[in-house]
Motif scaffolding. Sequence first.
Motif, PDB file in Angstrom:
ATOM      1  N   PRO A  93      -3.122 -10.084   0.111  1.00  0.00           N
ATOM      2  CA  PRO A  93      -2.591  -9.836   1.233  1.00  0.00           C
ATOM      3  C   PRO A  93      -3.241 -11.048   2.281  1.00  0.00           C
ATOM      4  O   PRO A  93      -4.290 -10.859   2.488  1.00  0.00           O
ATOM      5  CB  PRO A  93      -2.124  -8.581   1.681  1.00  0.00           C
ATOM      6  N   THR A  94      -2.565 -11.501   3.400  1.00  0.00           N
ATOM      7  CA  THR A  94      -3.475 -12.048   4.242  1.00  0.00           C
ATOM      8  C   THR A  94      -3.709 -10.733   5.468  1.00  0.00           C
ATOM      9  O   THR A  94      -4.778 -11.477   6.620  1.00  0.00           O
ATOM     10  CB  THR A  94      -2.698 -12.709   5.123  1.00  0.00           C
ATOM     11  N   HIS A  95      -3.566 -10.133   5.967  1.00  0.00           N
ATOM     12  CA  HIS A  95      -3.184  -8.672   6.909  1.00  0.00           C
ATOM     13  C   HIS A  95      -4.033  -7.101   6.451  1.00  0.00           C
ATOM     14  O   HIS A  95      -3.028  -7.425   5.065  1.00  0.00           O
ATOM     15  CB  HIS A  95      -2.840  -9.021   8.024  1.00  0.00           C
ATOM     16  N   LEU A  96      -3.494  -6.637   7.112  1.00  0.00           N
ATOM     17  CA  LEU A  96      -4.683  -4.670   5.860  1.00  0.00           C
ATOM     18  C   LEU A  96      -4.225  -4.300   6.889  1.00  0.00           C
ATOM     19  O   LEU A  96      -5.210  -4.235   8.361  1.00  0.00           O
ATOM     20  CB  LEU A  96      -5.075  -5.269   5.070  1.00  0.00           C
ATOM     21  N   ALA A  97      -3.372  -3.024   7.253  1.00  0.00           N
ATOM     22  CA  ALA A  97      -3.826  -1.879   7.637  1.00  0.00           C
ATOM     23  C   ALA A  97      -3.620  -0.489   6.960  1.00  0.00           C
ATOM     24  O   ALA A  97      -3.038  -0.418   6.149  1.00  0.00           O
ATOM     25  CB  ALA A  97      -2.247  -1.876   9.049  1.00  0.00           C
ATOM     26  N   VAL A  98      -3.847   0.390   7.825  1.00  0.00           N
ATOM     27  CA  VAL A  98      -4.640   1.654   6.932  1.00  0.00           C
ATOM     28  C   VAL A  98      -4.458   2.434   7.729  1.00  0.00           C
ATOM     29  O   VAL A  98      -4.402   2.665   8.851  1.00  0.00           O
ATOM     30  CB  VAL A  98      -5.764   2.184   6.402  1.00  0.00           C
ATOM     31  N   CYS A  99      -2.537   3.546   7.887  1.00  0.00           N
ATOM     32  CA  CYS A  99      -2.787   4.367   8.548  1.00  0.00           C
ATOM     33  C   CYS A  99      -2.788   5.866   7.964  1.00  0.00           C
ATOM     34  O   CYS A  99      -3.241   5.737   6.388  1.00  0.00           O
ATOM     35  CB  CYS A  99      -0.497   4.414   7.984  1.00  0.00           C
ATOM     36  N   TRP A 100      -2.993   6.426   8.674  1.00  0.00           N
ATOM     37  CA  TRP A 100      -3.874   7.955   8.264  1.00  0.00           C
ATOM     38  C   TRP A 100      -3.058   9.731   9.342  1.00  0.00           C
ATOM     39  O   TRP A 100      -2.288   9.486  10.303  1.00  0.00           O
ATOM     40  CB  TRP A 100      -4.822   8.083   8.920  1.00  0.00           C
ATOM     41  N   ASP A 101      -2.873  10.001   8.096  1.00  0.00           N
ATOM     42  CA  ASP A 101      -2.351  11.579   8.599  1.00  0.00           C
ATOM     43  C   ASP A 101      -3.307  12.223  10.339  1.00  0.00           C
ATOM     44  O   ASP A 101      -4.916  11.203   9.630  1.00  0.00           O
ATOM     45  CB  ASP A 101      -2.314  12.833   7.729  1.00  0.00           C
ATOM     46  N   MET A 102      -2.963  12.668  11.085  1.00  0.00           N
ATOM     47  CA  MET A 102      -4.209  13.377  12.004  1.00  0.00           C
ATOM     48  C   MET A 102      -3.630  14.252  12.397  1.00  0.00           C
ATOM     49  O   MET A 102      -3.846  14.929  12.559  1.00  0.00           O
ATOM     50  CB  MET A 102      -3.842  12.692  13.147  1.00  0.00           C
ATOM     51  N   GLY A 103      -4.038  15.413  10.886  1.00  0.00           N
ATOM     52  CA  GLY A 103      -4.399  17.244  11.037  1.00  0.00           C
ATOM     53  C   GLY A 103      -2.784  17.448  10.477  1.00  0.00           C
ATOM     54  O   GLY A 103      -2.101  16.648  10.139  1.00  0.00           O
ATOM     55  N   MET A 104      -3.323  18.555  10.556  1.00  0.00           N
ATOM     56  CA  MET A 104      -1.807  18.959  10.024  1.00  0.00           C
ATOM     57  C   MET A 104      -1.080  18.970  10.690  1.00  0.00           C
ATOM     58  O   MET A 104       0.292  19.147   9.764  1.00  0.00           O
ATOM     59  CB  MET A 104      -2.462  20.421   8.928  1.00  0.00           C
ATOM     60  N   HIS A 105      -0.614  19.207  12.063  1.00  0.00           N
ATOM     61  CA  HIS A 105       0.862  19.586  12.969  1.00  0.00           C
ATOM     62  C   HIS A 105       1.141  18.363  13.664  1.00  0.00           C
ATOM     63  O   HIS A 105       0.538  17.703  14.041  1.00  0.00           O
ATOM     64  CB  HIS A 105      -0.367  20.604  14.251  1.00  0.00           C
ATOM     65  N   THR A 106       2.240  18.518  13.285  1.00  0.00           N
ATOM     66  CA  THR A 106       3.128  17.160  13.729  1.00  0.00           C
ATOM     67  C   THR A 106       4.416  17.596  14.441  1.00  0.00           C
ATOM     68  O   THR A 106       4.490  18.854  14.501  1.00  0.00           O
ATOM     69  CB  THR A 106       3.206  16.374  12.488  1.00  0.00           C
ATOM     70  N   PHE A 107       4.844  17.568  15.134  1.00  0.00           N
ATOM     71  CA  PHE A 107       6.061  17.162  15.370  1.00  0.00           C
ATOM     72  C   PHE A 107       7.415  17.579  14.653  1.00  0.00           C
ATOM     73  O   PHE A 107       7.794  18.647  15.319  1.00  0.00           O
ATOM     74  CB  PHE A 107       7.428  16.148  16.789  1.00  0.00           C
TER      75      PHE A 107
END
Length: 292
Positions: A56-70
């Motif tokens: 890849p030329t670009h990279l992002a890392v995505c995370w859950d932020m705690g158990m409670h979501t909409f």
Amino acid sequence: MEKPHLLIVDGMALLFRSFFASAAMKQYIRLEDGTPTNGVQGFARHVLTAQNLMKPTHLAVCWDMGMHTFRNDLFEGYKANRPAPPEEMLPQFDMVKDVSEMMGWKNFGISGLEADDLIGSMIEKWKDDAEITVISGDRDLLQLLNDKTTIAFTKKGYTEYDTYTEQRFREEYGIAPKQFAEVKAFMGDASDGYPGVKGIGPKTALQLIQTYHSIDGVLAALDQLKPAQRTKIHESMDMLKLSHQLATINCDAAIEAELNDLVVPAFNEAVASQLDNKGLRLIIRHARSLGL
């Protein structure tokens, strides 16, 4: 000119996978103070290998932020059946984000949303600007496929993936990727804790969407269904609609970054020194083995 290649990493998926792969053999790879690092070091090694393989030329890392979501606000039982993470994993949730940042990878997480929602929003934002590959273990992401996006599901070790393109998905499922959430609405998802329509399994759910194209299409054609199916859907109408909301990935999250912010960083001596100071030497050895 070739388009950028953006690699989006489902951080929590790789952290959990790395943790449980080594925890099964009691290999927690502790620091001198006893803090376990097996999930964190496995995560970093996995991403480094993916960089080496996928270029890849670009990279992002995505995370859950705690158990409670909409989704928990919509349905109290959402993911309520999931066990608490093991004690050895708890200190690694913050550590892994710190290490990701140390490596130069940009972290993304928004309270109330899941990593899936950020991944979907990134695809929506950059689908015209980049070729996109997503690494995850979550098949819900199949609904995000398009002609510029590939989903690579972790399969074995750091190098084997089960890779889906939009074409492969259409050939296997006989529907468009966006319709996958409607299939999930009928069949439910035991791991996420929502039932869909009780008594309708994956095969029937897929057949219904293949034939009638949408939930609304099925409801408009109820009198054409078998009496038993008609009854099941009638009895679960509210849950069907709610399950569709729960299964649908939100692609409208605000992504506070531009593509240029995500250029893949070099693994250099400064990074190696920081990792060494933290006692995370497996990552350094792995990077060196890849020629980085």
